[in-house]
Design a protein around this motif. Structure first.
Motif, PDB file in Angstrom:
ATOM      1  N   TYR A  53       0.835  -1.200   0.000  1.00 43.72           N
ATOM      2  CA  TYR A  53       0.000   0.000   0.000  1.00 43.72           C
ATOM      3  C   TYR A  53       0.872   1.254   0.000  1.00 43.72           C
ATOM      4  N   HIS A  54       0.387   2.323  -0.604  1.00 46.33           N
ATOM      5  CA  HIS A  54       1.037   3.629  -0.536  1.00 46.33           C
ATOM      6  C   HIS A  54       0.306   4.430   0.524  1.00 46.33           C
ATOM      7  N   VAL A  55       1.028   4.831   1.557  1.00 45.26           N
ATOM      8  CA  VAL A  55       0.391   5.478   2.695  1.00 45.26           C
ATOM      9  C   VAL A  55       1.174   6.707   3.152  1.00 45.26           C
ATOM     10  N   ALA A  56       0.499   7.505   3.958  1.00 47.72           N
ATOM     11  CA  ALA A  56       1.111   8.654   4.631  1.00 47.72           C
ATOM     12  C   ALA A  56       0.508   8.725   6.021  1.00 47.72           C
ATOM     13  N   LEU A  57       1.153   9.493   6.889  1.00 48.43           N
ATOM     14  CA  LEU A  57       0.605   9.765   8.215  1.00 48.43           C
ATOM     15  C   LEU A  57      -0.032  11.142   8.185  1.00 48.43           C
ATOM     16  N   GLN A  58      -1.163  11.278   8.841  1.00 47.84           N
ATOM     17  CA  GLN A  58      -1.843  12.575   8.934  1.00 47.84           C
ATOM     18  C   GLN A  58      -2.083  12.883  10.399  1.00 47.84           C
ATOM     19  N   ASP A  59      -1.751  14.118  10.807  1.00 49.99           N
ATOM     20  CA  ASP A  59      -2.066  14.510  12.178  1.00 49.99           C
ATOM     21  C   ASP A  59      -3.410  15.221  12.194  1.00 49.99           C
ATOM     22  N   GLN A  60      -3.905  15.508  13.365  1.00 53.24           N
ATOM     23  CA  GLN A  60      -5.265  16.048  13.461  1.00 53.24           C
ATOM     24  C   GLN A  60      -5.403  17.455  12.901  1.00 53.24           C
ATOM     25  N   THR A  61      -4.279  18.124  12.612  1.00 50.28           N
ATOM     26  CA  THR A  61      -4.364  19.448  11.975  1.00 50.28           C
ATOM     27  C   THR A  61      -4.484  19.332  10.468  1.00 50.28           C
ATOM     28  N   GLY A  62      -4.318  18.106   9.923  1.00 47.49           N
ATOM     29  CA  GLY A  62      -4.441  17.888   8.492  1.00 47.49           C
ATOM     30  C   GLY A  62      -3.116  17.767   7.765  1.00 47.49           C
ATOM     31  N   LEU A  63      -2.002  18.008   8.461  1.00 47.29           N
ATOM     32  CA  LEU A  63      -0.690  17.874   7.825  1.00 47.29           C
ATOM     33  C   LEU A  63      -0.361  16.399   7.609  1.00 47.29           C
ATOM     34  N   ASN A  68       6.074   6.222   2.242  1.00 46.44           N
ATOM     35  CA  ASN A  68       6.845   5.617   1.167  1.00 46.44           C
ATOM     36  C   ASN A  68       6.942   6.602   0.001  1.00 46.44           C
ATOM     37  N   PRO A  69       8.075   6.609  -0.695  1.00 48.43           N
ATOM     38  CA  PRO A  69       8.289   7.578  -1.766  1.00 48.43           C
ATOM     39  C   PRO A  69       7.410   7.297  -2.986  1.00 48.43           C
ATOM     40  N   GLY A  70       7.153   8.339  -3.745  1.00 46.57           N
ATOM     41  CA  GLY A  70       6.412   8.177  -4.988  1.00 46.57           C
ATOM     42  C   GLY A  70       4.914   7.997  -4.776  1.00 46.57           C
ATOM     43  N   LEU A  71       4.253   7.813  -5.892  1.00 42.30           N
ATOM     44  CA  LEU A  71       2.809   7.606  -5.883  1.00 42.30           C
ATOM     45  C   LEU A  71       2.506   6.216  -6.441  1.00 42.30           C
ATOM     46  N   PRO A  72       1.342   5.681  -6.140  1.00 41.42           N
ATOM     47  CA  PRO A  72       1.007   4.357  -6.664  1.00 41.42           C
ATOM     48  C   PRO A  72       0.991   4.345  -8.188  1.00 41.42           C
ATOM     49  N   SER A  73       1.407   3.233  -8.753  1.00 40.68           N
ATOM     50  CA  SER A  73       1.400   3.137 -10.228  1.00 40.68           C
ATOM     51  C   SER A  73       0.185   2.387 -10.703  1.00 40.68           C
TER      52      SER A  73
END
Length: 73
Positions: A53-63, A68-73
């Motif tokens: 999976y391509h994922v990111a972490l988000q905090d409650q302020t929205g940042l 992982n680098p790049g975007l899903p292909s």
């Protein structure tokens, strides 16, 4: 609101967000549950990365912070 209730509200929640390619667009799914510690969210993010999976972490302020680098292909 009583102060004792307000003191129990976490002030720094985190969640895992998912990136998915849909045609020419990248869709961001923000339905992951909020977690009370960044460490917990990071552990889950790495678990999902290991499974492709391509994922990111988000905090409650929205940042967001990419895991992982790049975007899903």
């Amino acid at each position: 609101m009583s102060s004792s209730f307000q003191n129990r509200i976490p002030t720094n929640m985190w969640r895992v967000v998912f990136y998915e390619r849909r045609g020419n667009r990248v869709h961001v799914d923000r339905t992951g549950p909020w977690l009370p510690e960044k460490r917990l969210a990071t552990n889950w993010a790495h678990w999902f990365c290991e499974r492709g999976y391509h994922v990111a972490l988000q905090d409650q302020t929205g940042l967001t912070e990419k895991v992982n680098p790049g975007l899903p292909s």
